[in-house]
Design an enzyme around this catalytic site. Structure first.
Site, PDB file in Angstrom:
ATOM      1  N   SER A 394       0.794  -1.238   0.000  1.00 23.20           N
ATOM      2  CA  SER A 394       0.000   0.000   0.000  1.00 23.20           C
ATOM      3  C   SER A 394       0.820   1.279   0.000  1.00 23.20           C
ATOM      4  CB  SER A 394      -0.929   0.001   1.218  1.00 23.20           C
ATOM      5  OG  SER A 394      -1.783  -1.120   1.186  1.00 23.20           O
ATOM      6  N   ALA A 395       2.124   1.184   0.147  1.00 20.68           N
ATOM      7  CA  ALA A 395       2.950   2.391   0.178  1.00 20.68           C
ATOM      8  C   ALA A 395       2.795   3.219  -1.089  1.00 20.68           C
ATOM      9  CB  ALA A 395       4.417   2.026   0.396  1.00 20.68           C
TER      10      ALA A 395
END
Length: 713
Positions: A394-395
């Site tokens: 998700s970064a």
């Protein structure tokens, strides 16, 4: 009357012979007189005639300093024994004679085991050949003698030499091995080019003995040389790189490139890292020496024609003190994660960190620790930061949100109901059902579903729960990647190193893979790419080239003093994100909420507000397979961030791949908190001590050659 006496005289033919011989001697005496009287001076000049040949000698390479002027890479003086063959070279027999004499004064390798390793089978065969050349030649067939070149014949003779042949000699005799090892070094030398015979551990006694007996060692010299020395041991060593030894010389597979640029075959050159990247700056100006040789090719004199100059010095962007602290933190946290949860973390091996200034691209620290399970040891393998690529999870959702804005499939503040989606038989969801979620909350709480809907809308797909996706546009993969490329994801960052990985691009364009791509679980990226991505967001959409070198300076005799600036590498903008600034502001706001009340809030606590943190967490499923069988379920843990959010001065990316699931450990957060503590503690300490962080001076400004800021498409 007595008898009349007969008259005696020489026969006529004999008189003719005497006259002819007399004439020849007269002509010879006349010719000698002409040579001696008329041409004597010219003949004497011919006898004394010598040949002058110029060659170039290497000089010490430039040094490397950290951003505050502390020496990181130095030159260490060493004693050196060299051999310079005469023009035309020496014969093998002559080199053996020199080696036998030199062996009386030096030992090429003090350790017996190492000496045994130096002398290989070919060396033994060549030694036997010197004493048995006729025998070796007799083994060649008539066809081989006619069809093979001289070099090929020599190789054929060596191939026909057996162990029974060369074992005539006692190879347990260390004196013999020493002679053969020395000759092996002499054989590698090129004419009129000094070749290092020994410069490791030359004792003072060896140096003195050789210097005292130079008159009987033609071509041998005892001189001072230098070796590279990393001042801070292994800190930053992977990126400093290495140079070839004088015995390795220039790379053979690229010799023409170096020879056409004035290198000799045994010159030391950069082979990796900054040593290779900045070879032209570090090499310096060679000293040009004129050798005088007689008609036999022996060197009878030498003089310097052009004075050499040491290579230019590099000022690095790295803060070596911060680098040391980050290295320690990364190693300690990797070790803690491995030892505190050994069963679940049986696949965990790496932790990687990049810290950089988002506005300038200057790398402050770049670190990577690796756990070697086989030998149960931890090593500095920071090169993995630019070599290894992993799914970041998700970064990267900031890129997905911005792609959604720019493509027009979502609007600022638009809400999407976060609940599981089902495509055919595949169910996909967020880490929990978030209900109504807008763009900022999607980042704050790391909504997968919000990203899925962006991807489906960009693909023009028709979604119905439990049904396949219809009207799916397969070109959307490339469309989304093009947006990601603007942040440095999936493309070269442009760092000043000889090589960097760009990651792995997925090759299966299935609809489900596009959804995975949107949450960072399909394509892979390096830690450096993630650092450039978050820096671009922190820098209001300007993607800048990351740099390890700030300046090039002229060398100074005193190492503690920095020379004038030759060139300074200013901030280089690679591109500006082609998106409305309002969109970037929304993502920045969401990144702030991640630390203040989102997925990073509990882990960071008061530090989030103290350091004014912004960024994004990431977790990517990373199942481990062996022979196509699932052997472990792990997660890639990632964290990107910057501080302070209102005026960013430091950005970072952290990747801890193959972390065990449900370990209760968060090494990426622990590393993040500790490196930010280290950054601000050092900053505060330097402010109190009044340390000037600017290496430039008014005296250097006029010598500075600025690199103009460029903007690439």
């Amino acid at each position: 009357m007595g008898k009349k006496k007969k008259k005696s005289y020489l026969p006529f033919r004999l008189n003719i012979l005497f006259i002819f011989v007399f004439a020849l001697f007269s002509l010879l005496i006349l010719q000698l007189g002409v040579v001696q009287i008329l041409n004597g001076e010219e003949a004497q000049k011919e006898i004394k005639k010598t040949i002058d040949t110029n060659t170039k000698l290497p000089v010490p390479r430039g040094l490397m300093y950290d951003r505050f002027g502390r020496i990181v890479l130095d030159n260490e003086p060493v004693r050196s024994i060299t051999y310079t063959p005469p023009k035309g070279g020496d014969t093998a027999e002559k080199r053996l004679e020199i080696a036998e004499k030199l062996a009386n004064f030096i030992t090429i390798e003090s350790d017996e085991e190492e000496l045994l390793k130096r002398v290989r089978e070919r060396d033994k065969k060549e030694y036997w050949f010197l004493f048995n050349e006729e025998d070796a030649q007799s083994r060649l067939t008539s066809e081989e003698k006619e069809e093979l070149t001289a070099g090929e014949q020599y190789q054929a003779m060596l191939d026909k030499t057996t162990s029974a042949d060369y074992n005539e000699f006692d190879w347990n005799d260390m004196d013999l091995l020493n002679v053969v090892a020395i000759k092996k070094e002499l054989d590698q030398a090129f004419e009129l080019s000094p070749h290092v015979v020994k410069n490791e551990d030359v004792s003072a006694e060896e140096f003195a003995m050789v210097a005292e007996h130079l008159y009987e060692l033609p071509g041998i010299d005892a001189s001072n040389d230098w070796n590279r020395r990393t001042v801070y041991d292994d800190t930053f060593k992977n990126f400093l790189g290495r140079i070839s030894s004088s015995n390795e010389g220039i790379p053979r597979d690229n010799s023409d490139f170096y020879l056409t640029r004035g290198y000799s075959r045994n010159d030391r050159v950069g082979l990796s890292g900054l040593e290779q990247q900045y070879e032209s700056e570090l090499r310096g100006l060679k000293e040009e020496v004129q050798y005088t040789t007689d008609k036999t090719g022996a060197v009878v004199g030498m003089q310097s024609v052009v004075d050499g100059q040491s290579g230019n010095d590099l000022i690095l962007s790295v803060d070596i003190e911060l680098q040391q602290k980050v290295d320690q933190i990364v190693r300690e946290e990797l070790e803690a994660a491995v030892t505190e949860s050994p069963e679940k973390n049986k696949f965990l091996e790496d932790a990687m960190v990049v810290m950089m200034e988002p506005k300038t691209g200057e790398i402050l620290a770049i670190s990577g620790a690796h756990y070697d399970r086989e030998n149960d040891e931890y090593r500095d393998e920071s090169f993995r930061v630019v070599y290894d690529a992993h799914q970041p999870g998700s970064a990267i959702k900031g890129s997905t949100i911005l792609a959604g804005f720019e493509s027009g499939v979502i609007n600022i503040g638009e809400s999407i109901y976060d609940r599981p989606i089902k495509i055919a038989e595949s169910v996909k969801s967020s880490w929990r059902n978030l209900g109504p979620t807008n763009d900022i909350r999607a980042l704050e709480q790391s909504s997968n579903v919000y990203m899925f809907h962006i991807a489906m809308r960009m693909a023009g797909a028709t979604y119905q729960y439990g049904e396949p996706l219809y009207n799916f546009n397969w070109d959307t993969f490339q469309t989304m990647r093009n947006y990601f490329h603007q942040f440095g994801l999936g493309v070269e960052t442009g760092i000043d190193l000889p090589f960097e990985s760009t990651g792995v691009v997925g090759t299966s364009p299935m609809a489900g893979n596009l959804l995975d791509f949107s949450i960072g679980q399909y394509d892979t990226y390096t830690t450096l790419q993630l650092a450039q991505y978050v820096s671009t967001i922190a820098n209001d959409g300007y993607r800048v080239r990351p740099r390890l070198v700030k300046e090039v300076r002229k060398p100074e005799p005193e190492k503690e003093k920095l020379g004038p600036v030759i060139s300074s590498f200013n901030t280089e903008v690679l591109n500006k994100i082609q998106m409305d600034d309002r969109y970037i502001s929304r993502v920045q706001e969401g990144f702030v909420d991640v630390f203040s009340k989102g997925t990073a809030a509990n882990a960071w606590g008061d530090r989030a507000s103290e350091y004014k943190m912004a960024g994004k967490t990431g977790t990517a499923e990373n199942d481990i397979y062996e022979n196509r069988a699932l052997v472990g379920e792990t997660e890639n843990l990632t964290l990107v961030g910057y501080s302070p959010y209102d005026n960013p001065e430091v950005a970072f990316a952290i990747v801890v791949p193959r972390n065990g699931q449900n370990t209760g450990l968060n090494p990426h957060h622990t590393i993040g908190k500790r490196i930010m503590d280290a950054y601000y503690e050092l900053k505060e300490a330097r402010a109190k001590d009044g340390i000037n962080l600017d290496l430039s001076s008014e005296d250097n400004d006029e010598n500075e050659e600025e690199i103009t800021e460029t903007e690439a498409e």
